[in-house]
Design a protein around this motif. Structure first.
Motif, PDB file in Angstrom:
ATOM      1  N   VAL A  37     -19.004   4.951   4.670  1.00  0.00           N
ATOM      2  CA  VAL A  37     -17.766   5.856   4.413  1.00  0.00           C
ATOM      3  C   VAL A  37     -17.177   4.968   3.210  1.00  0.00           C
ATOM      4  O   VAL A  37     -15.930   5.548   2.910  1.00  0.00           O
ATOM      5  CB  VAL A  37     -16.845   5.912   5.706  1.00  0.00           C
ATOM      6  N   PHE A  38     -17.926   4.517   2.303  1.00  0.00           N
ATOM      7  CA  PHE A  38     -17.304   3.660   1.346  1.00  0.00           C
ATOM      8  C   PHE A  38     -18.475   4.173   0.040  1.00  0.00           C
ATOM      9  O   PHE A  38     -19.485   3.994   0.112  1.00  0.00           O
ATOM     10  CB  PHE A  38     -17.075   2.326   0.936  1.00  0.00           C
ATOM     11  N   LYS A  39     -17.964   4.538  -0.972  1.00  0.00           N
ATOM     12  CA  LYS A  39     -18.706   4.687  -2.476  1.00  0.00           C
ATOM     13  C   LYS A  39     -17.995   3.978  -3.635  1.00  0.00           C
ATOM     14  O   LYS A  39     -16.928   4.035  -3.677  1.00  0.00           O
ATOM     15  CB  LYS A  39     -18.715   6.247  -2.984  1.00  0.00           C
ATOM     16  N   HIS A  40     -18.864   3.556  -4.447  1.00  0.00           N
ATOM     17  CA  HIS A  40     -18.659   2.672  -5.565  1.00  0.00           C
ATOM     18  C   HIS A  40     -19.281   2.977  -6.743  1.00  0.00           C
ATOM     19  O   HIS A  40     -20.356   3.433  -6.783  1.00  0.00           O
ATOM     20  CB  HIS A  40     -18.847   1.329  -5.186  1.00  0.00           C
ATOM     21  N   GLY A  41     -18.471   3.347  -7.949  1.00  0.00           N
ATOM     22  CA  GLY A  41     -19.238   3.706  -9.171  1.00  0.00           C
ATOM     23  C   GLY A  41     -18.343   4.101 -10.294  1.00  0.00           C
ATOM     24  O   GLY A  41     -17.127   3.983 -10.134  1.00  0.00           O
ATOM     25  N   ASN A  42     -19.030   4.312 -11.406  1.00  0.00           N
ATOM     26  CA  ASN A  42     -18.052   5.039 -12.434  1.00  0.00           C
ATOM     27  C   ASN A  42     -18.015   6.527 -12.246  1.00  0.00           C
ATOM     28  O   ASN A  42     -18.810   7.085 -12.110  1.00  0.00           O
ATOM     29  CB  ASN A  42     -18.815   4.528 -13.753  1.00  0.00           C
ATOM     30  N   GLU A  49     -14.307  21.274  -7.383  1.00  0.00           N
ATOM     31  CA  GLU A  49     -14.794  20.842  -5.998  1.00  0.00           C
ATOM     32  C   GLU A  49     -14.766  19.420  -5.541  1.00  0.00           C
ATOM     33  O   GLU A  49     -14.780  19.026  -4.464  1.00  0.00           O
ATOM     34  CB  GLU A  49     -16.075  21.681  -5.663  1.00  0.00           C
ATOM     35  N   GLY A  50     -14.955  18.491  -6.652  1.00  0.00           N
ATOM     36  CA  GLY A  50     -14.963  17.198  -6.309  1.00  0.00           C
ATOM     37  C   GLY A  50     -15.329  16.372  -7.666  1.00  0.00           C
ATOM     38  O   GLY A  50     -15.239  16.781  -8.612  1.00  0.00           O
ATOM     39  N   LEU A  51     -15.813  15.054  -7.462  1.00  0.00           N
ATOM     40  CA  LEU A  51     -15.985  13.991  -8.344  1.00  0.00           C
ATOM     41  C   LEU A  51     -17.549  13.716  -8.525  1.00  0.00           C
ATOM     42  O   LEU A  51     -18.262  13.576  -7.251  1.00  0.00           O
ATOM     43  CB  LEU A  51     -15.165  12.608  -8.059  1.00  0.00           C
ATOM     44  N   LEU A  52     -17.811  13.096  -9.463  1.00  0.00           N
ATOM     45  CA  LEU A  52     -19.257  13.032  -9.593  1.00  0.00           C
ATOM     46  C   LEU A  52     -19.283  11.115 -10.247  1.00  0.00           C
ATOM     47  O   LEU A  52     -18.862  11.009 -11.323  1.00  0.00           O
ATOM     48  CB  LEU A  52     -19.989  13.462 -10.619  1.00  0.00           C
ATOM     49  N   LEU A  53     -19.761  10.338  -9.185  1.00  0.00           N
ATOM     50  CA  LEU A  53     -19.676   8.948  -9.627  1.00  0.00           C
ATOM     51  C   LEU A  53     -21.285   8.794  -9.947  1.00  0.00           C
ATOM     52  O   LEU A  53     -22.300   9.311  -9.465  1.00  0.00           O
ATOM     53  CB  LEU A  53     -19.619   8.087  -8.211  1.00  0.00           C
ATOM     54  N   GLU A  54     -21.452   7.571 -10.830  1.00  0.00           N
ATOM     55  CA  GLU A  54     -22.612   7.131 -11.097  1.00  0.00           C
ATOM     56  C   GLU A  54     -22.710   5.572 -10.704  1.00  0.00           C
ATOM     57  O   GLU A  54     -21.793   4.777 -11.030  1.00  0.00           O
ATOM     58  CB  GLU A  54     -23.272   7.208 -12.726  1.00  0.00           C
ATOM     59  N   THR A  55     -23.829   5.062 -10.190  1.00  0.00           N
ATOM     60  CA  THR A  55     -24.241   3.635  -9.750  1.00  0.00           C
ATOM     61  C   THR A  55     -25.594   3.482  -9.935  1.00  0.00           C
ATOM     62  O   THR A  55     -26.284   4.162  -9.982  1.00  0.00           O
ATOM     63  CB  THR A  55     -23.404   3.319  -8.461  1.00  0.00           C
ATOM     64  N   VAL A  56     -25.790   2.081  -9.538  1.00  0.00           N
ATOM     65  CA  VAL A  56     -27.257   1.779  -9.446  1.00  0.00           C
ATOM     66  C   VAL A  56     -27.400   1.040  -8.057  1.00  0.00           C
ATOM     67  O   VAL A  56     -26.966   0.456  -7.344  1.00  0.00           O
ATOM     68  CB  VAL A  56     -27.532   0.611 -10.479  1.00  0.00           C
ATOM     69  N   PHE A  65     -21.865  12.942  -5.635  1.00  0.00           N
ATOM     70  CA  PHE A  65     -20.966  14.104  -5.607  1.00  0.00           C
ATOM     71  C   PHE A  65     -20.115  13.910  -4.456  1.00  0.00           C
ATOM     72  O   PHE A  65     -20.584  13.802  -3.510  1.00  0.00           O
ATOM     73  CB  PHE A  65     -21.512  15.443  -5.767  1.00  0.00           C
ATOM     74  N   ILE A  66     -18.930  13.741  -4.777  1.00  0.00           N
ATOM     75  CA  ILE A  66     -17.725  13.461  -3.424  1.00  0.00           C
ATOM     76  C   ILE A  66     -16.777  14.817  -3.627  1.00  0.00           C
ATOM     77  O   ILE A  66     -16.124  14.909  -4.390  1.00  0.00           O
ATOM     78  CB  ILE A  66     -17.101  12.417  -3.647  1.00  0.00           C
ATOM     79  N   SER A  70     -13.301  15.351   1.235  1.00  0.00           N
ATOM     80  CA  SER A  70     -13.976  14.110   1.989  1.00  0.00           C
ATOM     81  C   SER A  70     -13.366  12.887   1.447  1.00  0.00           C
ATOM     82  O   SER A  70     -13.728  11.925   1.973  1.00  0.00           O
ATOM     83  CB  SER A  70     -15.368  14.146   1.467  1.00  0.00           C
ATOM     84  N   ILE A  71     -12.628  13.080   0.445  1.00  0.00           N
ATOM     85  CA  ILE A  71     -11.738  11.549  -0.034  1.00  0.00           C
ATOM     86  C   ILE A  71     -10.419  11.524   0.727  1.00  0.00           C
ATOM     87  O   ILE A  71      -9.739  12.281   0.994  1.00  0.00           O
ATOM     88  CB  ILE A  71     -11.452  11.894  -1.617  1.00  0.00           C
ATOM     89  N   LYS A  72     -10.554  10.122   1.325  1.00  0.00           N
ATOM     90  CA  LYS A  72      -9.599   9.438   1.915  1.00  0.00           C
ATOM     91  C   LYS A  72      -8.584   8.803   0.923  1.00  0.00           C
ATOM     92  O   LYS A  72      -7.260   8.615   0.934  1.00  0.00           O
ATOM     93  CB  LYS A  72      -9.961   8.714   3.154  1.00  0.00           C
TER      94      LYS A  72
END
Length: 84
Positions: A37-42, A49-56, A65-66, A70-72
């Motif tokens: 339930v945690f996401k981390h990235g740029n 509709e939402g946000l797009l993060l990029e991570t490795v 895509f969030i 779904s964001i708390k």
């Protein structure tokens, strides 16, 4: 109030999702698991509709895509809080 997400593009964010959001398939055990339930990235893109993060992960670039619903909670890093 509507959030102006554009000013946070390129910033590092931690996103806490509502609990029990989504499922992933664990190919090693051939079973379905609840996604963490945690996401981390740029933050790289913003949509209606939402946000797009990029991570490795495991040496692979991953886009996440969030949906806004779904964001708390979101933590923003390296943000310049200039007073206007």
């Amino acid at each position: 109030m509507k959030m102006d997400w554009q000013k946070f593009i390129g910033k590092l964010v931690n996103v806490t999702l509502h609990e029990n959001y989504g499922l992933i398939e664990d190919k090693r055990n051939d079973q379905t698991l609840y996604e963490i339930v945690f996401k981390h990235g740029n933050l790289i893109e913003v949509y209606d509709e939402g946000l797009l993060l990029e991570t490795v992960r495991e040496n692979h670039k991953v886009n996440i895509f969030i949906p806004h619903s779904s964001i708390k909670c979101i933590e923003f890093f390296d943000v310049n809080l200039e007073q206007n």
